[in-house]
Every structure is written in C-alpha cells, then in structure tokens.
Design a protein around this motif. Structure first.
Motif, PDB file in Angstrom:
ATOM      1  N   VAL A 147      10.387  -3.180  -3.904  1.00  0.00           N
ATOM      2  CA  VAL A 147      10.666  -3.512  -2.686  1.00  0.00           C
ATOM      3  C   VAL A 147      11.843  -3.204  -2.014  1.00  0.00           C
ATOM      4  CG1 VAL A 147      11.143  -5.765  -1.120  1.00  0.00           C
ATOM      5  CG2 VAL A 147       9.403  -5.970  -2.779  1.00  0.00           C
ATOM      6  N   LEU A 148      12.733  -2.928  -2.853  1.00  0.00           N
ATOM      7  CA  LEU A 148      14.195  -2.271  -2.221  1.00  0.00           C
ATOM      8  C   LEU A 148      13.849  -0.750  -1.743  1.00  0.00           C
ATOM      9  CD1 LEU A 148      17.174  -2.010  -1.776  1.00  0.00           C
ATOM     10  CD2 LEU A 148      17.468  -1.383  -4.237  1.00  0.00           C
ATOM     11  N   ILE A 149      12.943  -0.070  -2.724  1.00  0.00           N
ATOM     12  CA  ILE A 149      12.753   1.329  -2.268  1.00  0.00           C
ATOM     13  C   ILE A 149      11.875   1.504  -1.033  1.00  0.00           C
ATOM     14  CG2 ILE A 149      11.529   3.536  -3.071  1.00  0.00           C
ATOM     15  CD1 ILE A 149      12.580   2.726  -6.151  1.00  0.00           C
ATOM     16  N   TYR A 150      10.831   0.746  -1.048  1.00  0.00           N
ATOM     17  CA  TYR A 150      10.009   1.292   0.065  1.00  0.00           C
ATOM     18  C   TYR A 150      10.535   0.426   1.534  1.00  0.00           C
ATOM     19  CZ  TYR A 150       7.180  -3.306   0.488  1.00  0.00           C
ATOM     20  OH  TYR A 150       6.573  -4.225   0.666  1.00  0.00           O
ATOM     21  N   ILE A 151      11.234  -0.611   1.405  1.00  0.00           N
ATOM     22  CA  ILE A 151      12.042  -0.933   2.816  1.00  0.00           C
ATOM     23  C   ILE A 151      13.211  -0.057   3.062  1.00  0.00           C
ATOM     24  CG2 ILE A 151      13.459  -2.694   3.632  1.00  0.00           C
ATOM     25  CD1 ILE A 151      11.841  -4.932   2.062  1.00  0.00           C
ATOM     26  N   PHE A 152      13.981   0.445   2.074  1.00  0.00           N
ATOM     27  CA  PHE A 152      15.015   1.321   2.327  1.00  0.00           C
ATOM     28  C   PHE A 152      14.645   2.731   2.974  1.00  0.00           C
ATOM     29  CE2 PHE A 152      19.585   1.669   1.244  1.00  0.00           C
ATOM     30  CZ  PHE A 152      19.779   3.002   1.431  1.00  0.00           C
ATOM     31  N   LEU A 153      13.317   3.087   2.448  1.00  0.00           N
ATOM     32  CA  LEU A 153      12.836   4.308   3.026  1.00  0.00           C
ATOM     33  C   LEU A 153      12.284   4.158   4.452  1.00  0.00           C
ATOM     34  CD1 LEU A 153      10.788   5.735   0.029  1.00  0.00           C
ATOM     35  CD2 LEU A 153      12.816   6.750   1.011  1.00  0.00           C
ATOM     36  N   GLY A 154      11.472   3.120   4.727  1.00  0.00           N
ATOM     37  CA  GLY A 154      10.682   3.021   5.989  1.00  0.00           C
ATOM     38  C   GLY A 154      11.153   2.009   6.890  1.00  0.00           C
ATOM     39  N   GLY A 155      12.013   0.876   6.409  1.00  0.00           N
ATOM     40  CA  GLY A 155      12.134  -0.108   7.215  1.00  0.00           C
ATOM     41  C   GLY A 155      11.045  -1.110   7.628  1.00  0.00           C
ATOM     42  N   LEU A 156      11.122  -1.603   8.852  1.00  0.00           N
ATOM     43  CA  LEU A 156      10.137  -2.492   9.190  1.00  0.00           C
ATOM     44  C   LEU A 156       8.589  -1.698   9.378  1.00  0.00           C
ATOM     45  CD1 LEU A 156       9.166  -5.457  10.272  1.00  0.00           C
ATOM     46  CD2 LEU A 156       9.838  -4.553  12.485  1.00  0.00           C
ATOM     47  N   THR A 157       8.588  -0.681   9.923  1.00  0.00           N
ATOM     48  CA  THR A 157       7.387  -0.030   9.860  1.00  0.00           C
ATOM     49  C   THR A 157       6.720   0.001   8.574  1.00  0.00           C
ATOM     50  OG1 THR A 157       8.172   1.416  11.608  1.00  0.00           O
ATOM     51  CG2 THR A 157       6.405   2.373  10.793  1.00  0.00           C
ATOM     52  N   SER A 158       7.462   0.277   7.522  1.00  0.00           N
ATOM     53  CA  SER A 158       6.982   0.764   6.153  1.00  0.00           C
ATOM     54  C   SER A 158       6.387  -0.854   5.802  1.00  0.00           C
ATOM     55  CB  SER A 158       7.916   0.833   4.984  1.00  0.00           C
ATOM     56  OG  SER A 158       7.540   0.943   4.003  1.00  0.00           O
ATOM     57  N   ALA A 159       7.236  -1.887   6.066  1.00  0.00           N
ATOM     58  CA  ALA A 159       6.830  -3.213   5.471  1.00  0.00           C
ATOM     59  C   ALA A 159       5.421  -3.663   6.528  1.00  0.00           C
ATOM     60  CB  ALA A 159       7.998  -4.241   6.002  1.00  0.00           C
ATOM     61  N   ILE A 160       5.344  -3.250   7.598  1.00  0.00           N
ATOM     62  CA  ILE A 160       4.248  -3.701   8.550  1.00  0.00           C
ATOM     63  C   ILE A 160       2.942  -3.186   7.997  1.00  0.00           C
ATOM     64  CG2 ILE A 160       3.048  -3.257  10.796  1.00  0.00           C
ATOM     65  CD1 ILE A 160       5.860  -4.019  11.928  1.00  0.00           C
ATOM     66  N   TYR A 161       2.993  -1.701   7.837  1.00  0.00           N
ATOM     67  CA  TYR A 161       1.786  -1.039   7.248  1.00  0.00           C
ATOM     68  C   TYR A 161       1.472  -1.399   5.787  1.00  0.00           C
ATOM     69  CZ  TYR A 161       1.272   1.877  11.395  1.00  0.00           C
ATOM     70  OH  TYR A 161       0.886   2.206  12.747  1.00  0.00           O
ATOM     71  N   ASN A 162       2.340  -1.571   5.007  1.00  0.00           N
ATOM     72  CA  ASN A 162       2.035  -2.146   3.626  1.00  0.00           C
ATOM     73  C   ASN A 162       1.562  -3.694   3.752  1.00  0.00           C
ATOM     74  OD1 ASN A 162       2.773  -0.720   1.151  1.00  0.00           O
ATOM     75  ND2 ASN A 162       4.561  -0.396   2.318  1.00  0.00           N
ATOM     76  N   GLU A 163       1.855  -4.331   4.546  1.00  0.00           N
ATOM     77  CA  GLU A 163       1.339  -5.685   4.895  1.00  0.00           C
ATOM     78  C   GLU A 163       0.057  -5.367   5.397  1.00  0.00           C
ATOM     79  OE1 GLU A 163       5.581  -7.673   6.299  1.00  0.00           O
ATOM     80  OE2 GLU A 163       4.269  -7.257   7.691  1.00  0.00           O
ATOM     81  N   VAL A 164      -0.358  -4.660   6.043  1.00  0.00           N
ATOM     82  CA  VAL A 164      -1.855  -4.639   6.596  1.00  0.00           C
ATOM     83  C   VAL A 164      -2.803  -4.038   5.404  1.00  0.00           C
ATOM     84  CG1 VAL A 164      -3.544  -3.219   7.888  1.00  0.00           C
ATOM     85  CG2 VAL A 164      -1.343  -3.917   8.904  1.00  0.00           C
ATOM     86  N   LEU A 165      -2.090  -3.152   4.500  1.00  0.00           N
ATOM     87  CA  LEU A 165      -2.898  -2.714   3.365  1.00  0.00           C
ATOM     88  C   LEU A 165      -2.942  -3.853   2.421  1.00  0.00           C
ATOM     89  CD1 LEU A 165      -3.918  -0.549   1.175  1.00  0.00           C
ATOM     90  CD2 LEU A 165      -1.639  -0.145   0.460  1.00  0.00           C
ATOM     91  N   GLN A 166      -1.866  -4.756   2.261  1.00  0.00           N
ATOM     92  CA  GLN A 166      -2.044  -5.955   1.311  1.00  0.00           C
ATOM     93  C   GLN A 166      -2.886  -6.957   1.792  1.00  0.00           C
ATOM     94  OE1 GLN A 166       2.127  -6.602   1.603  1.00  0.00           O
ATOM     95  NE2 GLN A 166       2.729  -4.625   0.343  1.00  0.00           N
ATOM     96  N   PHE A 167      -3.065  -7.175   2.982  1.00  0.00           N
ATOM     97  CA  PHE A 167      -4.138  -8.058   3.682  1.00  0.00           C
ATOM     98  C   PHE A 167      -5.749  -7.926   2.899  1.00  0.00           C
ATOM     99  CE2 PHE A 167      -7.460  -8.988   6.920  1.00  0.00           C
ATOM    100  CZ  PHE A 167      -7.298 -10.549   6.830  1.00  0.00           C
ATOM    101  N   PHE A 168      -5.825  -6.580   3.198  1.00  0.00           N
ATOM    102  CA  PHE A 168      -7.207  -6.300   2.847  1.00  0.00           C
ATOM    103  C   PHE A 168      -7.293  -6.255   1.003  1.00  0.00           C
ATOM    104  CE2 PHE A 168      -7.056  -3.929   6.888  1.00  0.00           C
ATOM    105  CZ  PHE A 168      -8.203  -4.495   7.309  1.00  0.00           C
ATOM    106  N   LEU A 169      -6.144  -6.065   0.570  1.00  0.00           N
ATOM    107  CA  LEU A 169      -6.196  -6.009  -0.982  1.00  0.00           C
ATOM    108  C   LEU A 169      -6.349  -7.571  -1.653  1.00  0.00           C
ATOM    109  CD1 LEU A 169      -3.700  -3.565  -2.156  1.00  0.00           C
ATOM    110  CD2 LEU A 169      -5.886  -3.601  -2.665  1.00  0.00           C
ATOM    111  N   ILE A 170      -5.781  -8.375  -0.697  1.00  0.00           N
ATOM    112  CA  ILE A 170      -5.559  -9.759  -1.061  1.00  0.00           C
ATOM    113  C   ILE A 170      -7.228 -10.365  -0.845  1.00  0.00           C
ATOM    114  CG2 ILE A 170      -4.975 -12.030  -0.502  1.00  0.00           C
ATOM    115  CD1 ILE A 170      -2.338 -10.552   0.275  1.00  0.00           C
ATOM    116  N   VAL A 171      -7.774 -10.134   0.423  1.00  0.00           N
ATOM    117  CA  VAL A 171      -9.227 -10.517   0.596  1.00  0.00           C
ATOM    118  C   VAL A 171     -10.100 -10.007  -0.724  1.00  0.00           C
ATOM    119  CG1 VAL A 171     -11.131 -10.452   2.019  1.00  0.00           C
ATOM    120  CG2 VAL A 171      -8.668 -10.658   3.003  1.00  0.00           C
TER     121      VAL A 171
END
Length: 549
Positions: A147-171
């Motif tokens: 989590v530290l690495i991908y937030i450090f690299l991309g900030g909120l934008t990285s978190a948001i696009y990862n969250e969209v990917l994670q939504f579909f993975l969870i379903v």
C-alpha cells in the motif's frame, strides 16, 4: 496494483493532483471508488462476521444505514463541499466556522483513519495466516509495504483506479462462493432451516436470523439486542449520516469528480451496487453460522468461548473453493483489504498535510514542500496503522470495533454539520465546544456501560461503575453514537445562542443552505437528474426492507 501506481506517477505534478486527483475523475469512476473506499475489510470480513453473529439484521447497515444518507449527501451536501472548493472536510469546517473547529475535527479524523486502516491490515493478516499458513506479523509488514508503494507513486488517483479494479475483483471472487454455499445448504429454504436451529439454540424465535424487522419490538427478541427506535436513530440517523455525510474518506472521492453534477451523482451511482452488496458480504456469514450449527465446529472457537466470527469468510473459502477459484477468492479479499487501507491512508495524508501541518505547523511553504510532506504522512500513516492492527485482536467481530470508532467521531460531527449547514446562527464557539461535548458524552457513556459478557476495559466500563449492560457490542455502539449526537447538538445549539456570530452572510454564501444558490438542472432530461436516481434508490431499498421484513 503497483503497476497502476507506476503508470500514474507522471500525472502527479502538484499537491492537488496527489490529494484530489486534480478534480478530473469521471462520475462513474468516482462512484465505484466511492463504494470501494467503503469495501475494505470492514465490509467484507466485518459484514460477514456480523451476518454470522446477528443474521439478516446486518442488512440494516445498507438499506437503513446507507441508502438515505447516500441520497442526502448527493442531493444536499455535495453542493457545499464541491462548491466551496474545500480540499477536505476539516477545511470546510474552517470556512463555515473557525480554525479551532477545523483543528479538532482534523485530529479526531486522523485518529479514526489510522484505526480503520489498522482493522483492514489485521483482517488481511488473519486471513493469510489461516488459509495459507503465513506468519501473522509477516503479512502485516507485506500489506503495509504494498500500500505504501502504490499510494506513494500515484496518490489519490492511484487509490481511486485501484479501488475500481478491486470492486470488480471482489464481485467476481465472492459470487462463486455464495452460489456454491447456497447450493450446498439447499438454497434459501435450506439456509433458513439451519438458521432456525442457530436462533433457537441462542434462545430466540426460529426466524430471528432471517427477519430484519419482525423481532425488533424488544432488545431481548433479536441477536443484535436492539429495538427499532435505537436502530433507526442510532444507526439510521447518527451513525449513517455521520459517516456518509462527513467522513472525508468517502467524500474525497466525490470531490475528485470533474464537475458539480458529477460530484452529486457520485454517491448516487455508488448506492446502486451498494444496496445489493448484502448478497455478497452478509449471506456468506449466514452460511458459515448455519454450517457451524448443522455440522458442529465449522468456525473456530475463540478464547471468550464464542465462535470466531471474523473467520467466516476465510473458512468458507477454504471449504468450498478449489485451487483456481480459491486464488480468485483470495485475490478479491486482498483487493478489499488494500482498498480499505489505501482509502484511509490517502484521507489521512490529506488531512494531516492541509489541516494540521499547513495550518498550524508550517504555513506559507511551496506546493512542492507540501507534496513531500504528503509523502512523509503516507509513511507515518502506514506505520501507525500497523500499531492499530494489533488492537483489533480484542474483538471477535471487527465491525463492532469499527462502529465504536465511528460513534466517537462521526456521531457528534454530523450534529455540527446539520446545524452549520441549515442554521446560519450557528457560531464557531458553538461548533467547537459542541464537538468537544459530544466526544466527551460518548466517552462517558462508553465508560459507564458494558456489553453482555465483556469485562471492563477496551470494550467499555472503564470508569469503574457500570450503570447499564447492553445485550451486544453493536447495541452499545448505536446508543453511544446517539448520545454523542445529542450531546453535541444540544451544546452547539445553546452555546451558539449565547455567543456572537463572527461570519457575515456574505462569508457564509455557498456554505449555508439558505444562502447558497440552488443547483440548476432544468436543461437536463428528467431521467438524468440526480433527484430521479435518488427516488429510485429509496423506492428499491424500501422494497428490499419489506421483502426481508
């Protein structure tokens, strides 16, 4: 996940890019991120644990404790947040009230996000320890580093696009688990029969685990230990509106949208999949406790003699899914935990940088300086989350712990927002001392009460005298939130009446409902307007309540 952060790193050129994605996210992306930010460990592990512990009554967190509040924030509160151009919820409090109110909320919110992130970290470590045999401590370190690495690299934008990917993975990861489980127990009718055994063994009527409202006439008639008034006011009002309307973790996603209309649609778009989530996250817990009663010992027993409800999902994964599907299920779980951690850490670094550091420690520095501070805050937030993860080991249902944290922070905060947005006479002194009073009221109530079966300490009763014993931890949380909201509301109202306004009507324009121009949507077709979607959401959620009455 790391690849998304690496791909987006070139887009992070300023602090606004890092903390608010440059306000350029499309509505549907922001909407999925809005729900995914709430789809962390507390949603997946916590709701499944509550499904096992409390049955279908856990659905109240969705159809009573989310839908009305998400509609309210989309229609009424986003125009204030987005229109004010505030970068955080505490910054809005500064614009509406004063600096001390902002500072108090920033501190309490920062503490809350650390605990929430720690809960996600704890749940991930327990999962991999049980299913894969990995070291609990090693899993905590591994999740923190990713989590530290991908937030450090991309900030909120990285978190948001990862969250969209994670939504579909969870379903995709949880749907096979639910279908296989239902087939094994004989469908809904077979599950109902098994849960009738669970209910009667616990001393309740046979339908206590499968009816959401029928047994809420008395706390002694249902496993959650709540009557309808305490649930509607404690969860449906104080906790739910306090969370969805004032928690910067979710509001931040809507504030990153590309326009006012997109920002208003964000929570409404999120509400559509949100109301269907009980099928994916509550039903597995009900399946697990049904199997526990039918087959004996499906869930491990904890040191308190109660089943380890937090392990409902991991046990189902190991029981039902073959190797290939198990990998998909574990990926979905890891995605949900990372989503919860990342959402809380990105909210923490924004509030720390803008509302504490820039305001009270080093004002007037360059944008690059605050970007570096945001990176440092991300590291600190991850380390503090590691410490918080170990406190979660004291609860057999992590949702109990999470709602406790929310009752202290979001319960009183919503009273402040409600008065501040709809009563221009509310003063800065009233807001500050009201928030303080609400938090102290929550602490007093929690310190003088205890859930049944608990010993004084982290679960309450720490002030020496126990004046009341609640049937469950969740009942204690709901009433703590209601006491906190009432204490804050009354104190803010009274103090505001006896103190002078420091903000003129002109300064409050855009911050108070009566002084804010209405959003004009007459040019839009009726079916595209946010209010149309809001009405549909409320109608469908009402129908779901009736079906599972």
């Amino acid at each position: 996940m790391l690849g998304i952060g690496w791909a987006l790193r070139r887009r992070i050129r300023s602090s606004e890019d890092f903390f608010l994605s440059g306000r350029s996210i499309p509505a549907w992306i922001a909407g999925l991120a809005f729900i995914s930010a709430n789809l962390g460990a507390q949603e997946v592990i916590g709701m499944a644990a509550s499904g096992a512990k409390y049955g279908i009554m856990t659905s109240h967190f969705y159809w009573v404790g989310a839908m009305p509040a998400m509609v309210f924030v989309g229609l009424f509160m986003m125009p204030f947040y987005y229109g004010s151009r505030a970068r955080s919820v505490p910054e809005y409090l500064k614009l509406r009230f004063d600096e001390k109110t902002r500072g108090l909320n920033a501190i309490t919110f920062a503490i809350m996000t650390i605990f929430s992130s720690g809960i996600s970290m704890y749940a991930l470590a327990k999962l991999f320890e049980l299913v894969l045999g990995w070291s609990f401590h090693g899993c905590i370190v591994l999740s923190a580093v990713i989590v530290l690495i991908y937030i450090f690299l991309g900030g909120l934008t990285s978190a948001i696009y990862n969250e969209v990917l994670q939504f579909f993975l969870i379903v995709l990861g949880f749907l096979p688990l639910v279908l296989l489980g239902l087939k094994d127990v004989g469908g809904w009718s077979g599950l109902t029969a098994k849960l009738a055994t669970v209910a009667t063994n616990a001393g309740f009527a046979p339908g206590a685990w499968t009816h959401s409202w029928k047994y809420m006439d008395s706390p002694s008639h249902n496993p959650m230990g709540m009557e309808w008034f305490g649930l509607v006011m404690g969860l449906g009002f104080a906790l739910s509106f306090g969370y969805w309307c004032t928690d910067f973790l979710v509001v931040q996603r809507a504030m990153a949208a590309g326009s006012m209309t997109a920002a208003r649609r964000t929570p409404l778009i999120a509400a559509v999949p949100k109301m269907l989530m009980p099928a994916l996250v509550i039903l597995p817990g009900m399946l697990a406790i049904g199997l526990h009663a039918a087959r004996g010992g499906f869930l491990p027993i904890g040191s308190d003699g109660q089943p380890e409800y937090n392990l409902a999902i991991p046990m189902l994964l190991g029981h039902y899914l073959p190797t290939g599907l198990l990998g998909l299920g574990l990926t979905a779980l890891m995605a949900s935990f990372m989503s919860g951690m990342a959402g809380n850490v990105t909210a923490f670094n924004s509030v720390w940088t803008y509302d504490i550091y820039q305001t009270h420690i080093r004002p007037g520095q360059t944008d690059g300086h605050y970007l570096r501070v945001g990176h440092a805050a991300t590291v600190f937030g991850i380390l503090a989350s590691v410490a918080a993860a170990y406190s979660a080991t004291r609860f057999n249902n992590i949702l109990d712990m999470l709602q406790l944290v929310f009752s202290f922070v979001n319960g009183p905060l919503f009273a402040t927002f409600l008065l501040g947005m709809f009563w221009r006479r509310t003063t800065g002194h009233g807001a500050f001392y009201g928030l303080l009073t609400g938090t102290i009221t929550a602490a007093l109530h929690y310190g003088l009460t205890l859930p049944r079966g608990a010993v004084p300490g982290i679960k309450g009763g720490f002030l020496g005298a126990v004046l009341h014993v609640y049937p469950s931890e969740m009942a204690l949380n709901f009433w703590t939130a209601l006491f906190a909201w009432t204490g804050c509301f009354v104190a803010t109202l009274l103090i505001s009446l006896f103190t002078k306004r420091t903000k003129t009507d002109e300064e409050l324009r855009g911050l108070v409902h009566s002084l804010t121009p209405r959003v004009q949507e007459g040019h839009m077709p009726w079916y595209k307007r946010p209010v149309t979607l809001a009405v549909c959401i409320l109608v469908v959620s009402t129908i779901l309540n009736i079906i599972f009455w």
